[in-house]
Design an enzyme around this catalytic site. Structure first.
Site, mmCIF file in Angstrom:
data_model
loop_
_atom_site.group_PDB
_atom_site.id
_atom_site.type_symbol
_atom_site.label_atom_id
_atom_site.label_comp_id
_atom_site.label_asym_id
_atom_site.label_seq_id
_atom_site.Cartn_x
_atom_site.Cartn_y
_atom_site.Cartn_z
ATOM 1 N N GLY A 30 0.826 -1.193 0.000
ATOM 2 C CA GLY A 30 0.000 0.000 0.000
ATOM 3 C C GLY A 30 0.860 1.242 0.000
ATOM 4 O O GLY A 30 2.018 1.224 0.402
ATOM 5 N N TYR A 31 0.251 2.320 -0.441
ATOM 6 C CA TYR A 31 0.971 3.577 -0.600
ATOM 7 C C TYR A 31 0.493 4.598 0.423
ATOM 8 O O TYR A 31 -0.682 4.893 0.512
ATOM 9 C CB TYR A 31 0.804 4.086 -2.040
ATOM 10 N N ILE A 32 1.450 5.107 1.173
ATOM 11 C CA ILE A 32 1.201 6.147 2.160
ATOM 12 C C ILE A 32 1.310 7.510 1.474
ATOM 13 O O ILE A 32 0.543 8.424 1.743
ATOM 14 C CB ILE A 32 2.196 6.038 3.327
ATOM 15 N N THR A 83 -3.379 4.567 1.468
ATOM 16 C CA THR A 83 -4.539 5.168 0.810
ATOM 17 C C THR A 83 -4.905 4.431 -0.476
ATOM 18 O O THR A 83 -5.980 4.648 -1.027
ATOM 19 C CB THR A 83 -4.269 6.653 0.492
ATOM 20 N N SER A 84 -4.016 3.586 -0.978
ATOM 21 C CA SER A 84 -4.277 2.750 -2.145
ATOM 22 C C SER A 84 -3.364 1.528 -2.043
ATOM 23 O O SER A 84 -2.358 1.558 -1.333
ATOM 24 C CB SER A 84 -4.013 3.520 -3.439
#
Length: 155
Positions: A30-32, A83-84
């Site tokens: 996941g991407y912060i 967030t994704s």
């Protein structure tokens, strides 16, 4: 500074499915932070977790810093701050002196298979396996960061 030099290719599904391959590792990442010029990613695998910071791409090169963190903390960070995300199974295939990392995507990216090769220099020579097809190194749609927000199934 850490640096990643990577080329990406699409994979022929029929040849890939016929290939004898090692057991894959499930990756959830996941991407912060997910911007054009930088990303911060959490990756949780079968056994561990990593936090990775990547800079803007300059051709096939970019800065990269990756640190192993405890798996439990990685899972918690992924759940609370990402967030994704993307999910995939990664297969490591040695071919003619190079390691190919082949990602078979799941979820909204299902049907996409991408092979990556990391190089020591941008002009390093290598030979493609017969299951590798079109190069997509310069197509940002195929970055994991982009696939997390604009999945393959929505193209």
């Amino acid at each position: 500074m850490g640096q990643e030099i990577e080329r990406k290719f699409l994979v022929d599904h029929d040849k890939w499915n016929a290939l004898k391959k090692p057991e894959g590792n499930i990756y959830k990442q996941g991407y912060i932070l997910n911007e054009d010029t930088r990303t911060v990613r959490i990756r949780v695998t079968n056994n561990t977790a990593y936090i990775t910071l990547k800079g803007a791409a300059d051709g096939i090169s970019r800065s990269e810093f990756e640190y192993e963190i405890p798996k439990l903390q990685g899972s918690e960070i992924l759940a609370e701050f990402a967030t994704s995300s993307v999910e995939k199974t990664r297969y490591n295939i040695s071919y003619k002196g190079h390691l190919w990392e082949v990602d078979v995507f799941e979820g909204s990216n299902k049907g996409l298979i991408v092979a990556e090769i990391e190089l020591k220099t941008e002009d390093e020579s290598f030979e493609n396996p017969d299951w590798v097809t079109e190069e997509v190194s310069y197509d940002s749609r195929y970055t994991n960061a982009m696939l997390s927000v604009k999945p393959y199934s929505r193209w």
